[in-house]
Design a protein around this motif. Structure first.
Motif, PDB file in Angstrom:
ATOM      1  N   ALA A 258       0.832  -1.202   0.000  1.00  0.00           N
ATOM      2  CA  ALA A 258       0.000   0.000   0.000  1.00  0.00           C
ATOM      3  C   ALA A 258       0.866   1.251   0.000  1.00  0.00           C
ATOM      4  N   TYR A 261      -2.792   7.534   0.946  1.00  0.00           N
ATOM      5  CA  TYR A 261      -4.146   7.505   0.409  1.00  0.00           C
ATOM      6  C   TYR A 261      -4.261   8.076  -1.000  1.00  0.00           C
ATOM      7  N   GLN A 264      -2.662   5.730  -3.391  1.00  0.00           N
ATOM      8  CA  GLN A 264      -3.401   4.462  -3.418  1.00  0.00           C
ATOM      9  C   GLN A 264      -4.632   4.574  -4.311  1.00  0.00           C
ATOM     10  N   TYR A 269      -4.583   1.030  -6.727  1.00  0.00           N
ATOM     11  CA  TYR A 269      -5.689   0.095  -6.935  1.00  0.00           C
ATOM     12  C   TYR A 269      -5.769  -0.345  -8.403  1.00  0.00           C
ATOM     13  N   THR A 292      -3.122  -4.904  -1.529  1.00  0.00           N
ATOM     14  CA  THR A 292      -3.274  -4.526  -0.121  1.00  0.00           C
ATOM     15  C   THR A 292      -4.432  -3.561   0.053  1.00  0.00           C
ATOM     16  N   TRP A 293      -5.243  -3.825   1.070  1.00  0.00           N
ATOM     17  CA  TRP A 293      -6.324  -2.909   1.470  1.00  0.00           C
ATOM     18  C   TRP A 293      -6.088  -2.509   2.917  1.00  0.00           C
ATOM     19  N   GLN A 294      -6.144  -1.189   3.159  1.00  0.00           N
ATOM     20  CA  GLN A 294      -5.926  -0.645   4.495  1.00  0.00           C
ATOM     21  C   GLN A 294      -7.281  -0.375   5.140  1.00  0.00           C
TER      22      GLN A 294
END
Length: 470
Positions: A258, A261, A264, A269, A292-294
């Motif tokens: 990741a 923000y 990302q 994505y 990866t997702w936060q």
């Protein structure tokens, strides 16, 4: 009920929530957000009783049992970490002076706790030491990166070294274990972490302009570099699958890490999606790439749901690494993009995690989620996942759920999962590379994980080290 009195009460707790978790997990309901972007999606995620379970807390186990397995030099290094994390004021002071501490001093005192080494040979040895602890594999990360675009790093060198680490570290580590394993599915995959900000020049601008036609050449360069590494992983997976056809999980996995923000959402994505389509087709029995997702982000649930729908529509599988998040202190718009409370983040994380696991267990190889890494130092999350997988040995779902923590962090949790819960699906994130770069990595860990480091260490760690020594 207090959980401080030991494993017996913890097992009682797990048994008490097991029926409700199973009922919750296999319901087949998707986690669709009903709220607008940048709103807290966690609060309406489930009924309050489920939300309370998702946000529950279990105190992590004592470090003493794990510390007894360490050498005196390792205990000394941990004692230093304990001392500098006794207060937030002292930790912040250390963070400020850390860039000026000589590299040799950092290597002498703490590097070995958190980094795999400077060379391929040292990282191979790190893998052997992890095996002795019951940790079958690693997520390797060459620590060279240039998020701000000021280092003028050799991108070709990073790509080549990363590919070399797959062949010279992960591959021999995997083959040695496969040759002696009772069941080839007992060995966790080997992972290679790809940091988008390390794989193209001027990475921030490339990611921010990922869909801008004027930046197509730079975007294509980033995709090409990521694809070259992932192609190595894909080819090895399919070669070994011919030799070990009963294997249900990947042998190796390319992992897109990741970023902050704005990077990302603007580019990472989409980068993940391109690689999923190429390397995780539904025609392949195993996936070769995960993203990866936060889950501390307010819109992470929506992003994952949208990606799930695209994957089902376009015929590829998702590979998922779930983290709470690492940029809480550096995000400029924390009040809008990050969950308002730790409880909300915990609910988000545990709810998504249990639903993905439930989907993998219920649908097996038909699940659109091809693979899951539960990357967390939170003891409750790890126990929740372990309990959900209990009794599912040798199933496709269980083989494709792996628990992970950073090297040198949450080792008491890792030790407890292995020794008291029989977990074999555990990996450690192992950074490696030039000493100056690993020093920069350690500084980022202090900055991004400082609160967790302080919570896990400080006076409790000092007392545990003293108790172990004396």
């Amino acid at each position: 009920m207090s959980f401080r009195s030991g494993a017996g009460q913890l097992r009682t707790f797990c048994k008490s929530v097991k029926p409700s978790l199973r009922a919750y997990g296999v319901s087949g309901q998707r986690f669709v957000s009903q709220s607008a972007a940048h709103k807290n999606t966690a609060v309406s995620f489930e009924a309050p009783s489920i939300a309370n379970k998702m946000a529950a807390h279990v105190d992590p186990p004592s470090s003493v049992a794990y510390l007894k397995t360490l050498s005196k030099p390792e205990l000394f290094s941990l004692g230093i970490i304990g001392c500098v994390t006794t207060s937030k004021l002292l930790l912040n002071f250390v963070i400020k002076i850390f860039p000026y501490v000589p590299v040799f001093f950092v290597k002498l005192l703490v590097s070995k706790l958190y980094c795999g080494g400077d060379t391929v040979a040292e990282v191979r040895e790190c893998g052997k030491q992890l095996q002795k602890r019951g940790i079958s594999n690693m997520m390797l990360s060459l620590t060279i990166e240039d998020a701000e675009g000021v280092k003028n790093v050799d991108i070709g060198y990073i790509v080549n070294e990363t590919i070399r680490s797959v062949h010279e570290v992960l591959k021999p580590n995997m083959l040695q274990q496969l040759e002696t394993a009772v069941d080839v599915n007992d060995v966790a995959p080997g992972y290679i972490a790809l940091k988008p900000s390390a794989l193209v020049a001027n990475p921030a601008q490339v990611l921010l302009n990922f869909n801008n036609p004027e930046w197509k050449a730079q975007r294509d360069e980033l995709v090409k570099n990521c694809a070259a590494i992932t192609q190595t992983v894909y080819d090895l997976n399919h070669q070994l699958l011919k030799k070990y056809p009963s294997r249900k999980a990947p042998f190796f996995v390319s992992t897109i890490d990741a970023e902050k923000y704005d990077l990302q959402t603007a580019g990472v994505y989409e980068l993940q999606r391109i690689l999923f389509e190429k390397f995780n087709p539904t025609s392949s029995p195993i996936v070769s790439c995960i993203g990866t997702w936060q889950l501390y982000l307010t819109d992470a649930v929506q992003e994952l749901q949208a990606e799930l729908e695209r994957a089902e529509r376009d015929g590829y599988k998702l590979g998922v690494k779930l983290v709470r998040g690492a940029y809480i202190h550096s995000e400029p718009n924390r009040e809008t993009v990050i969950q308002p409370t730790k409880r909300a983040s915990d609910i988000n994380y545990n709810s998504v995690m249990t639903k993905v696991i439930a989907d993998l267990l219920a649908k097996g190889s038909k699940s659109t989620y091809g693979h899951l890494v539960v990357a967390s130092h939170n003891y409750y999350s790890q126990i929740l996942a372990t309990e959900q997988l209990a009794g599912k040995d040798h199933s496709y779902g269980k083989c494709n759920v792996v628990l992970g923590q950073l090297l040198g962090m949450a080792d008491n949790v890792t030790y407890d999962l292995i020794k008291n819960h029989g977990a074999r699906n555990i990996i450690k994130y192992v950074p490696w590379g030039p000493p100056l770069e690993t020093k920069d990595y350690l500084l980022r860990r202090l900055q991004e994980n400082g609160d967790a480091v302080r919570a896990d260490n400080g006076w409790p760690l000092i007392k545990a080290v003293a108790k172990t020594l004396f």
